[in-house]
Design an enzyme around this catalytic site. Structure first.
Site, PDB file in Angstrom:
ATOM      1  N   ASP A 276       1.002  -1.112   0.182  1.00  0.00           N
ATOM      2  CA  ASP A 276       0.285   0.170  -0.140  1.00  0.00           C
ATOM      3  C   ASP A 276       0.796   1.154  -0.157  1.00  0.00           C
ATOM      4  OD1 ASP A 276      -2.364  -1.604   0.145  1.00  0.00           O
ATOM      5  OD2 ASP A 276      -1.218  -1.993   2.194  1.00  0.00           O
ATOM      6  N   GLU A 277       1.947   0.952  -0.440  1.00  0.00           N
ATOM      7  CA  GLU A 277       2.692   1.845  -0.856  1.00  0.00           C
ATOM      8  C   GLU A 277       2.434   3.389  -1.346  1.00  0.00           C
ATOM      9  OE1 GLU A 277       5.334  -1.352   0.631  1.00  0.00           O
ATOM     10  OE2 GLU A 277       3.685  -0.695  -1.264  1.00  0.00           O
TER      11      GLU A 277
ATOM     12  N   LYS B  91       0.657   4.368  -8.774  1.00  0.00           N
ATOM     13  CA  LYS B  91       0.485   5.868  -8.517  1.00  0.00           C
ATOM     14  C   LYS B  91       1.766   5.451  -9.487  1.00  0.00           C
ATOM     15  CE  LYS B  91       1.907  10.100  -8.389  1.00  0.00           C
ATOM     16  NZ  LYS B  91       1.940  11.181  -7.561  1.00  0.00           N
TER      17      LYS B  91
ATOM     18  N   HIS C 169      -4.403  -1.111  -5.982  1.00  0.00           N
ATOM     19  CA  HIS C 169      -4.135  -0.025  -6.490  1.00  0.00           C
ATOM     20  C   HIS C 169      -4.737   0.996  -7.289  1.00  0.00           C
ATOM     21  CE1 HIS C 169      -1.557  -2.631  -9.443  1.00  0.00           C
ATOM     22  NE2 HIS C 169      -1.672  -1.598 -10.276  1.00  0.00           N
ATOM     23  N   THR C 170      -4.499   1.728  -6.880  1.00  0.00           N
ATOM     24  CA  THR C 170      -5.085   3.185  -6.961  1.00  0.00           C
ATOM     25  C   THR C 170      -4.484   4.004  -8.622  1.00  0.00           C
ATOM     26  OG1 THR C 170      -7.109   3.321  -5.650  1.00  0.00           O
ATOM     27  CG2 THR C 170      -7.184   5.038  -6.645  1.00  0.00           C
TER      28      THR C 170
ATOM     29  N   THR D 103      -8.261  -3.026  -2.335  1.00  0.00           N
ATOM     30  CA  THR D 103      -9.100  -4.349  -2.176  1.00  0.00           C
ATOM     31  C   THR D 103     -10.085  -5.089  -1.319  1.00  0.00           C
ATOM     32  OG1 THR D 103      -7.029  -4.813  -3.369  1.00  0.00           O
ATOM     33  CG2 THR D 103      -8.557  -7.395  -2.314  1.00  0.00           C
TER      34      THR D 103
ATOM     35  N   ALA E 228      -9.468  -0.451   7.237  1.00  0.00           N
ATOM     36  CA  ALA E 228      -8.714   0.281   7.494  1.00  0.00           C
ATOM     37  C   ALA E 228      -6.840  -0.171   8.104  1.00  0.00           C
ATOM     38  CB  ALA E 228      -8.711   1.265   8.914  1.00  0.00           C
ATOM     39  N   ARG E 229      -6.058   1.085   7.484  1.00  0.00           N
ATOM     40  CA  ARG E 229      -4.891   0.652   7.694  1.00  0.00           C
ATOM     41  C   ARG E 229      -4.426   1.149   8.921  1.00  0.00           C
ATOM     42  NH1 ARG E 229      -3.855   2.966   2.143  1.00  0.00           N
ATOM     43  NH2 ARG E 229      -4.809   0.897   0.818  1.00  0.00           N
TER      44      ARG E 229
ATOM     45  N   ILE F  15       3.977  12.528   1.097  1.00  0.00           N
ATOM     46  CA  ILE F  15       4.682  13.378   1.366  1.00  0.00           C
ATOM     47  C   ILE F  15       3.800  14.471   1.811  1.00  0.00           C
ATOM     48  CG2 ILE F  15       5.887  15.453   1.552  1.00  0.00           C
ATOM     49  CD1 ILE F  15       7.769  12.763   2.169  1.00  0.00           C
ATOM     50  N   ASP F  16       2.703  14.800   1.279  1.00  0.00           N
ATOM     51  CA  ASP F  16       1.201  15.621   1.714  1.00  0.00           C
ATOM     52  C   ASP F  16       0.766  15.310   2.752  1.00  0.00           C
ATOM     53  OD1 ASP F  16       1.348  13.762  -0.370  1.00  0.00           O
ATOM     54  OD2 ASP F  16      -0.957  14.430  -0.972  1.00  0.00           O
TER      55      ASP F  16
END
Length: 428
Positions: free
Chosen positions: A13-14, A18, A41-42, A301, A305-306, A333-334
């Site tokens: 999930d890193e 993207k 992934h998104t 998937t 919650a992580r 970072i945001d």
């Protein structure tokens, strides 16, 4: 010749989707080499959000060849559902831009049933599987009883292997788990139909990938999950069932190690984890909740919650070591903007001794207490930054210290979810 790996440096999930999408711009071929549709992934492009699970991220570009390698376990039903989903989003998927290895193993309906049943049977000791049948499929592969894509192209071979497998699987399903048996004819009909649909996509992907590299094409190998979910070097048993580290490319895509030129580890500016297992820097307070909501840390998937915590450079150092990383791409970072003090774990206190590695024993890892360095945070939004120099000073100090602690350069910084929220710091 250019062949590079993009893989997760933490517990998954890193932001691999993207970053792979971004790096795929300069690639000719994108290859998945392990895992299955348990990965999620998104990718955000302009006003569209694409959620991918199995098909390589390069599918969102025209004129890219996308490969599902032999190390992937393939659920044909899930694949064609994803094909239809992409078509509905305006993305064409054809045998010209998607190739499936004839050696990939097939996820069968009984794999999914066994996955869910065994997880339920474990009770409080459950692993946190996605229930997609990944583990049971890899089990059959290791036991040499698995059914491969090439078997679907030979109906009589498929029928014989299915019959042999069902005798054993149905005995387990009915006698151990008390579930209804699977019907041979139903599975046979369904999967032979999948075989006809798959046939145009199926080739020997090892030969194709080898020739593309040999002919000077850029090939991107896309990892799923993350380093700490590796079956051998992850936080076992809370891992996936394949090799997620850099070396997994060689058996998973059937190429030699000397063909790889670089490896980029994707890492969040903090740490997340899904499911059970020790997590030294986990934040079980308002700060953990703040990071979760700011970073929208929920599984693509599963929707789970992580768990969230501060960045752990012990984890990143291990990823750099075992995967041969040549650089990191730092994401999210945001998410840290607006936090007064930001912490980074630089080592563990293990029974009064300072260590900088992850113990094999989960019992030992659970005793490890993080040793932190604290940094001044940054209030400024980083979303509009398009160069490294435009980042807030404290953000740059934070990133510089990560490079020092991991002894690995940062080549890319992501400041948001879209393609243009990406800063190239150096060559990968």
């Amino acid at each position: 010749m250019s062949a590079f790996i993009v893989l997760g440096a933490q517990w998954g999930d890193e932001g691999k989707g993207k970053m792979t999408d971004y790096l795929a711009q300069g690639a000719d071929v994108v290859v998945r080499f392990q895992g299955g549709n348990n990965a999620g992934h998104t990718v955000e492009v302009e006003d569209k959000k694409y959620k991918l699970h199995l098909i390589p991220s390069g599918i969102l570009y025209k004129n890219k060849v996308n490969v599902i390698g032999n190390g992937v376990v393939l659920d044909p039903k899930a694949m064609f559902e994803e094909v239809e989903y992409l078509k509905g989003m305006g993305v064409e998927v054809t045998p010209e831009n998607l190739i499936v290895s004839d050696r990939a193993h097939l996820i069968m309906p009984y794999h999914r049933a066994l996955d869910g049943a065994s997880e339920k049977h474990r009770g409080k000791n459950d692993i946190g599987t996605t229930g997609k049948g990944i583990g049971p499929c890899y089990t059959d592969k290791a036991e040499r009883s698995g059914i491969r894509v090439c078997d679907l192209l030979h109906p009589e071979v498929f029928k014989e292997k299915l019959k042999s497998n069902l005798e054993i699987k149905n005995a387990i399903i009915t006698k151990v788990y008390g579930m209804d048996a699977f019907d041979y004819n139903e599975i046979c009909e369904e999967y032979l139909a999948f075989g006809e649909k798959l046939k145009p996509f199926v080739k020997d992907t090892s030969v194709i990938v080898y020739n593309e590299i040999k002919n000077g094409k850029k090939v991107l190998f896309e990892g799923a999950q993350g380093n700490l979910l590796d079956i051998d070097y992850g936080t076992y048993p809370y891992v996936t069932s394949s090799n997620t580290i850099g070396g997994g490319v060689c058996p998973g895509a059937a190429i030699g190690p000397t063909m790889i030129t670089s490896a980029v580890g994707i890492a969040k500016a903090y740490t997340t984890r899904v499911g059970k297992g020790p997590f030294p820097t986990e934040l079980l307070d308002e700060m953990g909740d703040r990071i979760r909501e700011a970073g929208f840390e929920y599984g693509v998937t599963t929707g789970r919650a992580r768990r969230c915590g501060w960045l752990d450079t012990v984890i990143l150092k291990q990823a750099a070591r075992v995967s041969g990383l040549t650089s990191f791409a730092m994401t999210k970072i945001d998410t840290l903007a607006g936090i007064d003090k930001v912490k980074v774990c630089i080592g563990y206190d293990f029974n009064g001794k300072t260590i900088d590695y992850i113990p094999a024993s989960l019992e030992d890892l659970a005793l490890c207490k993080p040793i932190y360095e604290e940094f001044d945070g940054w209030d400024e939004s980083v979303a509009d930054a398009r160069s490294y120099d435009e980042l807030p000073l404290n953000a740059k100090k934070y990133l510089k210290r990560i490079e020092e602690l991991t002894e690995t350069k940062i080549s890319i910084v992501s400041v948001g979810p879209e393609r243009n929220h990406t800063i190239e710091v150096s060559d990968i």
